[in-house]
Design an enzyme around this catalytic site. Sequence first.
Site, PDB file in Angstrom:
ATOM      1  CG  ASP A 117       9.645   6.607  -3.611  1.00  0.00           C
ATOM      2  OD1 ASP A 117      10.779   6.356  -4.043  1.00  0.00           O
ATOM      3  OD2 ASP A 117       9.346   7.696  -3.080  1.00  0.00           O
TER       4      ASP A 117
ATOM      5  CG  HIS B  32     -12.833  -4.173  -7.321  1.00  0.00           C
ATOM      6  ND1 HIS B  32     -12.272  -3.624  -8.446  1.00  0.00           N
ATOM      7  CD2 HIS B  32     -14.173  -4.139  -7.517  1.00  0.00           C
ATOM      8  CE1 HIS B  32     -13.237  -3.287  -9.295  1.00  0.00           C
ATOM      9  NE2 HIS B  32     -14.392  -3.585  -8.761  1.00  0.00           N
TER      10      HIS B  32
ATOM     11  CG  HIS C 162     -14.324  -3.427 -13.820  1.00  0.00           C
ATOM     12  ND1 HIS C 162     -14.463  -4.768 -13.565  1.00  0.00           N
ATOM     13  CD2 HIS C 162     -14.864  -2.791 -12.764  1.00  0.00           C
ATOM     14  CE1 HIS C 162     -15.078  -4.928 -12.400  1.00  0.00           C
ATOM     15  NE2 HIS C 162     -15.339  -3.745 -11.907  1.00  0.00           N
TER      16      HIS C 162
ATOM     17  CG  HIS D 142     -16.171   0.905  -9.254  1.00  0.00           C
ATOM     18  ND1 HIS D 142     -16.905   0.816 -10.414  1.00  0.00           N
ATOM     19  CD2 HIS D 142     -15.943  -0.375  -8.875  1.00  0.00           C
ATOM     20  CE1 HIS D 142     -17.140  -0.447 -10.705  1.00  0.00           C
ATOM     21  NE2 HIS D 142     -16.577  -1.203  -9.781  1.00  0.00           N
TER      22      HIS D 142
ATOM     23  CE1 TYR E 110      11.448   6.022   0.223  1.00  0.00           C
ATOM     24  CE2 TYR E 110      10.258   4.099  -0.580  1.00  0.00           C
ATOM     25  CZ  TYR E 110      10.286   5.432  -0.212  1.00  0.00           C
ATOM     26  OH  TYR E 110       9.127   6.164  -0.280  1.00  0.00           O
TER      27      TYR E 110
END
Lengths: 232, 232, 232, 232
Positions: A121, A96, A172, A98, A230
Amino acid sequence: MSIYKDLKQECYEANMQLNALGLVVYTFGNVSAVDRKKQVFAIKPSGVPYEDLKPEDMVILDFDNNIIEGTLRPSSDTKTHAYLYKNWNDIGGIAHTHALYSVAWAQSQLDIPIFGTTHADHLTADIPCAPPMSDELIKGNYEHNTGIQILDCFEQKNLSHKEVEMVLIGNHGPFTWGKDAAKAVYNSKVLEVVAEMAYVTLQINPNAPRLKNSLIKKHYERKHGKNSYYGQ
Amino acid sequence: MSIYKDLKQECYEANMQLNALGLVVYTFGNVSAVDRKKQVFAIKPSGVPYEDLKPEDMVILDFDNNIIEGTLRPSSDTKTHAYLYKNWNDIGGIAHTHALYSVAWAQSQLDIPIFGTTHADHLTADIPCAPPMSDELIKGNYEHNTGIQILDCFEQKNLSHKEVEMVLIGNHGPFTWGKDAAKAVYNSKVLEVVAEMAYVTLQINPNAPRLKNSLIKKHYERKHGKNSYYGQ
Amino acid sequence: MSIYKDLKQECYEANMQLNALGLVVYTFGNVSAVDRKKQVFAIKPSGVPYEDLKPEDMVILDFDNNIIEGTLRPSSDTKTHAYLYKNWNDIGGIAHTHALYSVAWAQSQLDIPIFGTTHADHLTADIPCAPPMSDELIKGNYEHNTGIQILDCFEQKNLSHKEVEMVLIGNHGPFTWGKDAAKAVYNSKVLEVVAEMAYVTLQINPNAPRLKNSLIKKHYERKHGKNSYYGQ
Amino acid sequence: MSIYKDLKQECYEANMQLNALGLVVYTFGNVSAVDRKKQVFAIKPSGVPYEDLKPEDMVILDFDNNIIEGTLRPSSDTKTHAYLYKNWNDIGGIAHTHALYSVAWAQSQLDIPIFGTTHADHLTADIPCAPPMSDELIKGNYEHNTGIQILDCFEQKNLSHKEVEMVLIGNHGPFTWGKDAAKAVYNSKVLEVVAEMAYVTLQINPNAPRLKNSLIKKHYERKHGKNSYYGQ
């Protein structure tokens, strides 16, 4: 010696990588890593500056948020991590941040359109932005409910968390995951790069078209088709 | 010792330069260098992080994509490089990146207008953006067909690849080339700088005029006229 | 030993500072320093990478562009520098860059409005953008005529080069000057900072007002009034 | 040895941190630290480059701007700092910068809307922008009156300086404060980060909504409620 030493080390390295990639300011971010056999995860403690962080500072919790080992307070987003580990039993790490462009799209409350192959991709859908939490959920167990918000979003948009390893929480910021903590961090960086590319694209051409379906399909098959070649 | 040692070294150094110039994130980019006498080119292997890359990792291929030397898998864009080397027999190096502003223009599907002398000192035309590949070509040999897409674009826009050493592939990103791999990398950086300048210019003044013809002609002559004195 | 050793050293250091401040890519910039007694100036040679540059590489010329000392070719903008030294006999150094935001405003062909005190602490007028050169001047002695273009602009806008130590050349980029080469470089950095601030300001509020006259006057007096106390 | 040694050290370290965080160009910024018992504050001297700055260079003044100790001229913004210390007797440090995005919002003369949780984790109101000073105040004791301008703004907007530790001065830039000088610098960085996020948000979605009231309330309570658990 702790039986969670390796897990703490993986978690510590992924958190330091998040910082090295320029995805966090101060302590605004966290990564966790899970041990499925022991049914626990390690997460960054709250408020410790990266330059002071040590592997042994990582906090070990079970999926019901009970602290199993560690003296520091776990990240304030811990309940969201626990909820995702409990409900998605095939993910190995969560990150997580910011980071600027990811947050800006989250604050814009818009999905990030799939504009090009850098995006395709990695995933062949728009990057979903979960709408802000309902007032009822906000009043409740906020960080736990952020987990509910993520799962609701994936259900409503009919997305697979195996295909789409990232989400924006409206107002958020981003959560990303993957087979391990390092992959979750990688996905946070990819999301930030794609978010910035999409932002600049729209400034140059507000009518820039999404990638056409034939190209989306091609990129999906490069990765998943029987002759996939790939990203392996 | 490999007879391709010098070629691998040139290719390696150009790839490391691409990274040092801030043009790549993770492994999203590649450079190749050609040996016209031996009819082969060297290219970066796929998926190896820059900090682990070594000169001997470079893969040697002929222009029909046969691996001549090397144990690693060549870059997934290799067929595009091969096609360009085969069709343009006077270029010595090719670079491909997913640099931010170049990609944003490619995703916008717009040519980069020639707004100033930074641009005109390097080429006196708009930087072409090849339209997205036709559905038929997409279904086929994708990376090979990207080469076709580039040559088609130059033919339709009546451009010379000697004068215009760069192109944007719609929805994808830039390819650049030059007399050697170092020049191809230089052109990738110039393209990224010019792309960002053009982007900011349009934000300040959406009606900013293209460079007037007399100035375009002057800059062309500074470089190519019989009394040329610039950039030599 | 050269009698121009100190002048070359001043010029060299200012050029290296231009690079250290992030104002140049490759060799897209140059600084000169003048010795008024000897009636010569030193300027960076053309095309030498900053990491290879040495003080003794600086080229010495008189104000009619005759090379007095030096074996390398002087910067291709040399004639513009010479013209300014010849016509403004109280300036000691000149800098030229292709820095991003300065160039973007020059390509936009707009003066940079005085939006705030960062700008007003350095000059109390909009930063002038000279309109593109007339076709007649372009056909002639191009770099020499860029000097004419600058003086014409200051005359038409009724500006003093002592008060306004910077100009944008439409479609090209900035020139700045000052009492010595270091001050010219300082002004290039200030211009770039102010140019970026003005750009972002207009993105946030396209109707952002110019600084009101009472504040402009106040800042002028802080610097020039009989009780001046700022910037000394 | 100076009886202000510790105060000067705190002030010096905070000023160096302001620079390390990328919030200042040249000397365009200053931090002060107060000693409430001795009724004095330390502030950066004017015009000294950061690389030359030493703890003993800090200037000690009382709240009426009398120099108590120090041989260098104090920052030209000193009177603003003094006014704030005199009127807000519970703040311990003040920082002022000309950081890009904070200045751009100040030049735009707009409050920064509360768009997300990065903002709400620090303050649950829009970041106020004080309108430009009245012509009468401008004619007077300018820097002292900047302090008046700040207090007027907080009174008119009914804000508490304990809750909102930052302000933008229209046409100028940000001031921030906190329990000590380090916290003031922290707030300058948070303001800059939030200012850039809000800027990009508006570019992506000019109609991006403010954070809804239930979320604002939740974040306020996370910090201030009887079961507060955030940021401690």
